[in-house]
Design a protein around this motif. Structure first.
Motif, PDB file in Angstrom:
ATOM      1  N   TRP A  82     -20.225 -31.369 -54.140  1.00  0.00           N
ATOM      2  CA  TRP A  82     -20.322 -31.071 -55.589  1.00  0.00           C
ATOM      3  C   TRP A  82     -18.965 -30.648 -56.139  1.00  0.00           C
ATOM      4  O   TRP A  82     -18.541 -31.111 -57.207  1.00  0.00           O
ATOM      5  CB  TRP A  82     -21.362 -29.974 -55.826  1.00  0.00           C
ATOM      6  CG  TRP A  82     -21.317 -29.437 -57.225  1.00  0.00           C
ATOM      7  CD1 TRP A  82     -21.737 -30.052 -58.363  1.00  0.00           C
ATOM      8  CD2 TRP A  82     -20.788 -28.166 -57.645  1.00  0.00           C
ATOM      9  NE1 TRP A  82     -21.510 -29.250 -59.468  1.00  0.00           N
ATOM     10  CE2 TRP A  82     -20.935 -28.089 -59.052  1.00  0.00           C
ATOM     11  CE3 TRP A  82     -20.222 -27.091 -56.969  1.00  0.00           C
ATOM     12  CZ2 TRP A  82     -20.525 -26.980 -59.787  1.00  0.00           C
ATOM     13  CZ3 TRP A  82     -19.806 -25.979 -57.697  1.00  0.00           C
ATOM     14  CH2 TRP A  82     -19.959 -25.929 -59.087  1.00  0.00           C
ATOM     15  N   ALA A 114     -24.805 -36.500 -61.822  1.00  0.00           N
ATOM     16  CA  ALA A 114     -24.815 -36.923 -60.418  1.00  0.00           C
ATOM     17  C   ALA A 114     -24.355 -35.799 -59.502  1.00  0.00           C
ATOM     18  O   ALA A 114     -24.948 -35.556 -58.447  1.00  0.00           O
ATOM     19  CB  ALA A 114     -23.915 -38.147 -60.248  1.00  0.00           C
ATOM     20  N   PHE A 118     -25.940 -32.834 -55.743  1.00  0.00           N
ATOM     21  CA  PHE A 118     -25.354 -32.232 -54.548  1.00  0.00           C
ATOM     22  C   PHE A 118     -25.463 -30.706 -54.605  1.00  0.00           C
ATOM     23  O   PHE A 118     -25.754 -30.066 -53.604  1.00  0.00           O
ATOM     24  CB  PHE A 118     -23.894 -32.662 -54.396  1.00  0.00           C
ATOM     25  CG  PHE A 118     -23.709 -34.080 -53.916  1.00  0.00           C
ATOM     26  CD1 PHE A 118     -24.681 -34.726 -53.157  1.00  0.00           C
ATOM     27  CD2 PHE A 118     -22.546 -34.779 -54.223  1.00  0.00           C
ATOM     28  CE1 PHE A 118     -24.510 -36.033 -52.710  1.00  0.00           C
ATOM     29  CE2 PHE A 118     -22.356 -36.085 -53.770  1.00  0.00           C
ATOM     30  CZ  PHE A 118     -23.338 -36.702 -53.021  1.00  0.00           C
ATOM     31  N   THR A 166     -26.431 -40.166 -55.607  1.00  0.00           N
ATOM     32  CA  THR A 166     -26.521 -38.742 -55.243  1.00  0.00           C
ATOM     33  C   THR A 166     -27.955 -38.239 -55.285  1.00  0.00           C
ATOM     34  O   THR A 166     -28.311 -37.331 -54.535  1.00  0.00           O
ATOM     35  CB  THR A 166     -25.643 -37.883 -56.169  1.00  0.00           C
ATOM     36  OG1 THR A 166     -26.101 -38.010 -57.522  1.00  0.00           O
ATOM     37  CG2 THR A 166     -24.184 -38.301 -56.089  1.00  0.00           C
ATOM     38  N   GLY A 170     -28.442 -36.704 -51.684  1.00  0.00           N
ATOM     39  CA  GLY A 170     -28.538 -35.250 -51.681  1.00  0.00           C
ATOM     40  C   GLY A 170     -29.759 -34.730 -50.945  1.00  0.00           C
ATOM     41  O   GLY A 170     -29.631 -33.944 -49.982  1.00  0.00           O
ATOM     42  N   MET A 194     -18.322 -42.397 -53.504  1.00  0.00           N
ATOM     43  CA  MET A 194     -19.188 -41.305 -53.038  1.00  0.00           C
ATOM     44  C   MET A 194     -19.074 -41.128 -51.525  1.00  0.00           C
ATOM     45  O   MET A 194     -19.065 -40.006 -51.010  1.00  0.00           O
ATOM     46  CB  MET A 194     -20.652 -41.604 -53.395  1.00  0.00           C
ATOM     47  CG  MET A 194     -20.986 -41.610 -54.867  1.00  0.00           C
ATOM     48  SD  MET A 194     -20.788 -40.013 -55.653  1.00  0.00           S
ATOM     49  CE  MET A 194     -19.263 -40.332 -56.517  1.00  0.00           C
ATOM     50  N   LEU A 198     -18.010 -37.636 -49.651  1.00  0.00           N
ATOM     51  CA  LEU A 198     -18.848 -36.987 -48.633  1.00  0.00           C
ATOM     52  C   LEU A 198     -18.098 -36.841 -47.316  1.00  0.00           C
ATOM     53  O   LEU A 198     -18.246 -35.833 -46.605  1.00  0.00           O
ATOM     54  CB  LEU A 198     -20.137 -37.783 -48.446  1.00  0.00           C
ATOM     55  CG  LEU A 198     -21.121 -37.661 -49.618  1.00  0.00           C
ATOM     56  CD1 LEU A 198     -22.123 -38.799 -49.600  1.00  0.00           C
ATOM     57  CD2 LEU A 198     -21.846 -36.317 -49.580  1.00  0.00           C
TER      58      LEU A 198
END
Length: 489
Positions: A82, A114, A118, A166, A170, A194, A198
């Motif tokens: 995030w 989005a 997270f 996400t 998530g 993304m 991550l």
């Protein structure tokens, strides 16, 4: 804007398998287009069946260790993701606009939304609470544990390339599942971004794999027929969802389906018309109308129908259309030429049946829009019952308006569809609002509000709009299995 100007975001154009970028096994690649110009934005690796199974191998290799990772550790990784998304928000929004076409303001809203998945699931990761109770007979205890469902295949659409990724990754990671994400081939760059975020956040190799592919049917089918895959989460059309449910049945795979919508927007004569028009613009024009939650059918009580239509038309006409990155643009292009043709066909069908296009109703004639995939913001009045435009998702900047006379009639018209994702109701009478909300056959209702999406709320529909819920605590439960242990002590 060239992609290399996105200074804070590391761009990937290969597959992401086992914690590293790799080319497609057969060397295949495909073009990603800029919808504002129709020109090639980038070329991306085209995953094959062999690559899909390699991604499942990677997810399988990481599964046991990730499931055994302490919930707090999983939570901290999601929290860091995030933070990284928030730090890179401006560049991520520009990337979304470049490959999707939406206006930059819309893209910024999507990236913020989005990222919140997270953060929300970093908080939910430590709350997969079980249960212990005494059996009614008193003979033993009933213990219920929640355990990760297993390897999850996540299939996402092009309209929200960051948020749809996400919203699935998530809760899956919070629950302890490893995943293979198959993003839409129109918008793979955001999904790959993304993956890199991550990775930087500390997700172990193999826990998250991203597989862009044009040959979607073959690669997803191959994964669904691998006995190690135990979960499918799909967001997309109802037609494709039906196909995937049949495929998933062969291995009895746990499925979550967020499918099509045909959202009714009800305006009663006692509504605050200023609020109703503002809400209509949000519900209709968020993402340029390319959203499953978009208001698709406007049912307005007869005494205010003319005034509502006039005000809505003024608002729609005032929208500034153009490339999403241009200053002040409120409406970008649609995602591709097929989308434009579908919208145009629905509008022409409604007009041929007697509707009046008081604003728009066509592709723009200005030469500056000729290269991109644009459609004018449109308001249709006097739309005839039974028109195709009232039965299908428009997925574009078009608002068809129908009048009604009685509350029961409004509910009947709203429910006369195979879809049941979201409905919107505007009224000054709270009792009526709650009564109508209960009567609407949809999974979500916006009551005097044009926006319902929230990471903390369960998102999903009834009827052929889907199975299961995303977001909220319910969203993580979709990635957990309940294990019952009968025990005595």
């Amino acid at each position: 804007m060239p992609l290399d100007s996105l200074s804070s975001t590391e761009l990937l154009t290969d597959l992401w398998i086992g914690g590293k970028a790799v080319p497609a096994s057969d060397g295949g690649r495909f073009d990603v287009l800029d919808p504002s110009t129709g020109e090639v934005l980038a070329t991306v690796a085209d995953g094959s069946v062999e690559d899909a199974l390699a991604a499942v191998d990677a997810a399988d290799g990481a599964a046991a260790a990730w499931a055994a990772t302490a919930p707090r550790e999983r939570a901290e990784i999601l929290r860091r993701a995030w933070e990284l998304m928030t730090e890179q928000a401006d560049d991520l929004a520009k990337l979304v606009t470049l490959e999707n076409g939406k206006a930059l303001a819309d893209a910024k809203g999507e990236v913020a939304y989005a990222a919140e998945f997270f953060r929300w699931y970093s908080e939910e990761a430590v709350r997969a609470a079980g249960q212990v109770m005494t059996a009614p007979s008193g003979a033993n205890k009933i213990m219920v544990l929640h355990q990760p469902v297993g390897i999850a295949v996540l299939v996402t659409p092009w309209n929200f390339p960051a948020a749809m990724a996400t919203r699935k990754i998530g809760p899956a990671l919070a629950a302890g599942c490893t995943v293979v994400l198959k993003p839409a081939s129109d918008t793979p760059l955001t999904a790959l971004a993304m993956a890199k975020i991550l990775d930087r956040a500390g997700v172990p190799a193999g826990v998250v794999n991203v597989l862009p592919a044009r040959r979607s049917g073959a690669v997803v089918s191959a994964m669904l027929h691998d006995p190690r895959v135990r979960k499918l989460s799909f967001t997309g059309s109802t037609e494709v969802g039906r196909v995937l449910l049949k495929e998933a049945a062969d291995q009895v795979i746990n499925c979550s389906m967020e499918l099509g919508g045909n959202a009714p927007f009800l305006v009663f004569a006692d509504a605050d018309l200023d609020a109703a028009v503002e809400g209509a613009m949000v519900a209709k024009m968020r993402n340029g109308g390319e959203a499953c939650t978009a208001a698709n059918r406007f049912y307005v009580e007869r005494p205010v129908a003319e005034e509502f239509g006039r005000r809505l038309a003024e608002k729609m006409k005032a929208l500034r259309m153009g490339p999403g990155l241009d200053d002040g643009v409120q409406l970008g292009p649609l995602v591709n030429t097929d989308a434009v043709e579908k919208v145009d066909e629905l509008v022409r069908g409604a007009v041929d049946a007697g509707a009046e296009a008081v604003v728009g109703g066509r592709r723009p004639s200005d030469e500056k829009y000729s290269a991109g995939f644009y459609y004018e913001p449109t308001v249709l009045l006097d739309v005839q019952p039974g028109s195709k435009i009232l039965e299908e998702e428009i997925f574009g900047p078009v608002a068809p308006v129908v009048t009604f006379d009685e509350e029961d009639e409004a509910i009947r018209l709203a429910n006369a569809t195979e879809y049941g994702l979201v409905s919107y109701v505007y009224t000054g009478d709270l009792a009526r609002g709650l009564r109508v909300s209960e009567g609407l056959d949809s999974g979500m209702v916006g009551l005097n509000r044009g926006l319902v999406s929230d990471p903390a709320a369960p998102f999903g529909g009834t009827k052929q709009s889907g199975i299961g819920r995303e977001g909220g605590h319910d969203g993580m439960l979709d990635y957990l299995e309940s294990k019952y242990i009968a025990v005595q002590w």
